[in-house]
Design an enzyme around this catalytic site. Structure first.
Site, PDB file in Angstrom:
ATOM      1  N   HIS A  72       0.863  -1.160  -0.196  1.00  0.00           N
ATOM      2  CA  HIS A  72       0.101   0.020  -0.076  1.00  0.00           C
ATOM      3  C   HIS A  72       1.016   1.328   0.205  1.00  0.00           C
ATOM      4  O   HIS A  72       1.997   1.316   0.673  1.00  0.00           O
ATOM      5  CB  HIS A  72      -0.749  -0.012   1.406  1.00  0.00           C
ATOM      6  CG  HIS A  72      -1.989  -0.965   1.234  1.00  0.00           C
ATOM      7  ND1 HIS A  72      -2.858  -1.062   2.166  1.00  0.00           N
ATOM      8  CD2 HIS A  72      -2.343  -2.196   0.323  1.00  0.00           C
ATOM      9  CE1 HIS A  72      -3.863  -2.006   1.891  1.00  0.00           C
ATOM     10  NE2 HIS A  72      -3.417  -2.729   0.973  1.00  0.00           N
ATOM     11  N   TYR A 201      -9.800   5.096   7.848  1.00  0.00           N
ATOM     12  CA  TYR A 201      -9.702   5.501   8.975  1.00  0.00           C
ATOM     13  C   TYR A 201     -10.960   6.256   9.083  1.00  0.00           C
ATOM     14  O   TYR A 201     -10.959   7.430   8.531  1.00  0.00           O
ATOM     15  CB  TYR A 201      -8.568   6.032   9.477  1.00  0.00           C
ATOM     16  CG  TYR A 201      -7.276   5.055   9.679  1.00  0.00           C
ATOM     17  CD1 TYR A 201      -7.220   4.748  11.132  1.00  0.00           C
ATOM     18  CD2 TYR A 201      -6.380   4.645   8.776  1.00  0.00           C
ATOM     19  CE1 TYR A 201      -6.107   3.953  11.271  1.00  0.00           C
ATOM     20  CE2 TYR A 201      -5.651   3.448   8.961  1.00  0.00           C
ATOM     21  CZ  TYR A 201      -5.200   3.268  10.466  1.00  0.00           C
ATOM     22  OH  TYR A 201      -4.177   2.438  10.714  1.00  0.00           O
ATOM     23  N   PRO A 292      -3.438   0.677  18.944  1.00  0.00           N
ATOM     24  CA  PRO A 292      -3.348   0.085  17.781  1.00  0.00           C
ATOM     25  C   PRO A 292      -3.654   1.049  16.669  1.00  0.00           C
ATOM     26  O   PRO A 292      -3.355   0.707  15.453  1.00  0.00           O
ATOM     27  CB  PRO A 292      -4.122  -1.065  17.510  1.00  0.00           C
ATOM     28  CG  PRO A 292      -5.152  -0.854  18.499  1.00  0.00           C
ATOM     29  CD  PRO A 292      -4.732  -0.109  19.807  1.00  0.00           C
ATOM     30  N   LYS A 296       1.734   0.424  14.964  1.00  0.00           N
ATOM     31  CA  LYS A 296       3.319   0.558  15.356  1.00  0.00           C
ATOM     32  C   LYS A 296       3.588  -0.731  16.222  1.00  0.00           C
ATOM     33  O   LYS A 296       4.897  -1.017  16.307  1.00  0.00           O
ATOM     34  CB  LYS A 296       3.392   1.709  16.144  1.00  0.00           C
ATOM     35  CG  LYS A 296       3.403   2.910  15.329  1.00  0.00           C
ATOM     36  CD  LYS A 296       4.328   3.215  14.286  1.00  0.00           C
ATOM     37  CE  LYS A 296       4.254   4.095  13.530  1.00  0.00           C
ATOM     38  NZ  LYS A 296       4.000   3.621  12.097  1.00  0.00           N
ATOM     39  N   TYR A 384       3.630   7.056   9.657  1.00  0.00           N
ATOM     40  CA  TYR A 384       2.914   5.853   9.260  1.00  0.00           C
ATOM     41  C   TYR A 384       3.722   4.934   8.640  1.00  0.00           C
ATOM     42  O   TYR A 384       3.759   3.694   9.067  1.00  0.00           O
ATOM     43  CB  TYR A 384       1.728   6.023   8.495  1.00  0.00           C
ATOM     44  CG  TYR A 384       0.596   5.209   8.701  1.00  0.00           C
ATOM     45  CD1 TYR A 384      -0.502   5.308   9.514  1.00  0.00           C
ATOM     46  CD2 TYR A 384       0.696   3.710   7.847  1.00  0.00           C
ATOM     47  CE1 TYR A 384      -1.442   4.061   9.475  1.00  0.00           C
ATOM     48  CE2 TYR A 384      -0.286   2.697   8.043  1.00  0.00           C
ATOM     49  CZ  TYR A 384      -1.532   2.959   8.737  1.00  0.00           C
ATOM     50  OH  TYR A 384      -2.268   2.105   9.088  1.00  0.00           O
TER      51      TYR A 384
END
Length: 392
Positions: A72, A201, A292, A296, A384
């Site tokens: 991704h 998200y 979560p 990480k 990220y």
């Protein structure tokens, strides 16, 4: 038994450390309280940072990840009825993530270790760490009812938050930094193709939702629920109805399918300092837990043991303990960066029990700034995919 490094825990941290040490010719024995089937099947994290994936490649365990993992180069933030993409590739010079389950990494690491004839002892019990403050520590345990002891030079505590390693450090040595969040995640695995090519998200007035995946045919989805919620109060139909409501956007639709696993997980953050005492070194969840939301946890665990492996290599080759002495400091810089990012993502995307209309407006303003500002989008993207410092 005698070895150089005794590793407690056969999760991704312990197994990766054993693999890294074997590449340097350093002997280790891994012990694990669970069965092999259990550790190979438990579903946990699934997002690999660029650096984690690169390390797996570089050390010869990335082949299946590359063939089966999902690459991704962005995620989507959904709020206020709109859908906004954070383009990792454009914002981080082509870096990205790979969706590849923790259990798959564990399977790969177990296979390569056993094929090389290196030991993993499963289903041990009554594990005790002894003389950890001396140059000659040991680990005692029961295996098939027989008492056994591993004498070693170093112990790596990779046995998670509920393991024995951290609790083996004397009282007063560690300082714990803890935060309990006033909500939990209800997570499901569903036998249905993901409804999005990238993770979504979602901030919603009813609470946070996340669309993720584990493969082209298995979806992983989450709902924010009260901290004291019971899974028995969430039949499958209610879960899908709530996901449909929170994730709705325009003409997009969420595909439903059989739910093959579901559960509720608490949201908390924990860091203990230091991550070492004597000849015992803590890695992964034994030393820190992150919410979560930032994806990480497993990445931090693998980074910990990468640092520890370098330190142990220097120690066993030349007797130089400088890097071992700096292990905790070296790890904690990244740990706290990940904690901050995970806290920021969690605070921005979840509805808190005491939130009012003003707080909701502030969260929406932060989300709008994050997607409208290239600088803010870059900050999210580089954290990220895995933030890398250019200086020490």
């Amino acid at each position: 038994m005698r070895t150089q490094v005794a590793i407690v825990g056969a999760g991704p941290a312990g197994l990766m450390l054993a693999h890294l040490l074997s590449l340097e010719g350093i002997e280790s024995i891994v012990i694990e309280s669970r069965t092999r089937a259990y550790v190979e099947q438990r579903v946990r994290a699934g997002v690999l940072e660029q650096g984690t994936a690169d390390l797996l490649d570089a050390t010869g365990v990335g082949a299946r990840m590359r063939s089966e993992g999902l690459v991704h180069h962005g995620i989507r933030l959904r709020f206020g009825g709109g859908d906004h993409r954070i383009d990792f590739g454009a914002l981080t010079s082509g870096r990205g993530i790979i969706v590849y389950g923790q259990q798959e990494i564990v399977q790969d690491l177990i296979a390569i270790r056993l094929s090389a004839g290196h030991p993993i002892l499963f289903e041990v019990s009554d594990v005790r760490l002894r003389d950890i403050e001396t140059p000659h520590p040991s680990v005692s345990f029961l295996l098939d009812g027989a008492a056994m002891t591993i004498e070693c030079d170093v112990i790596a505590g990779c046995d998670g938050f509920h393991g024995v390693s951290r609790d083996s450090i004397p009282d007063g040595v560690l300082r714990a930094y803890e935060r309990e969040y006033p909500f939990a995640w209800l997570g499901i695995l569903a036998s249905v193709a993901p409804s999005s090519e990238e993770l979504i998200y979602c901030y919603h007035e009813l609470g946070f939702a996340l669309l993720s995946m584990r493969s082209p045919t298995v979806s992983r989805l989450y709902l924010q629920v009260p901290a004291d919620e019971r899974i028995g109060d969430w039949p499958d139909a209610r879960i899908w109805e709530e996901l449909q409501t929170r994730l709705a956007a325009g003409a997009w639709s969420l595909a439903e399918g059989p739910i093959i696993e579901k559960g509720i997980s608490a949201m908390r953050s924990v860091v203990v300092e230091p991550m070492q005492f004597g000849r015992l070194f803590l890695s992964g969840d034994a030393a820190h837990i992150v919410p979560p939301t930032g994806a990480k946890g497993m990445n931090l665990a693998i980074r910990d043991v990468s640092i520890l492996s370098d330190a142990l290599t220097a120690f066993f080759r030349s007797g130089d303990a400088t890097l071992l002495g700096a292990y905790s400091t070296s790890c904690l810089r990244r740990v706290w960066r990940a904690q901050h990012f995970s806290w920021w993502m969690t605070s921005m995307l979840h509805r808190f029990p005491d939130s009012d209309a003003s707080q909701a407006r502030l969260q929406l303003a932060q989300l709008a700034y994050t997607v409208d500002s290239r600088a803010a989008s870059t900050s999210l993207a580089e954290n990220y995919v895995g933030y890398e410092w250019t200086t020490t």
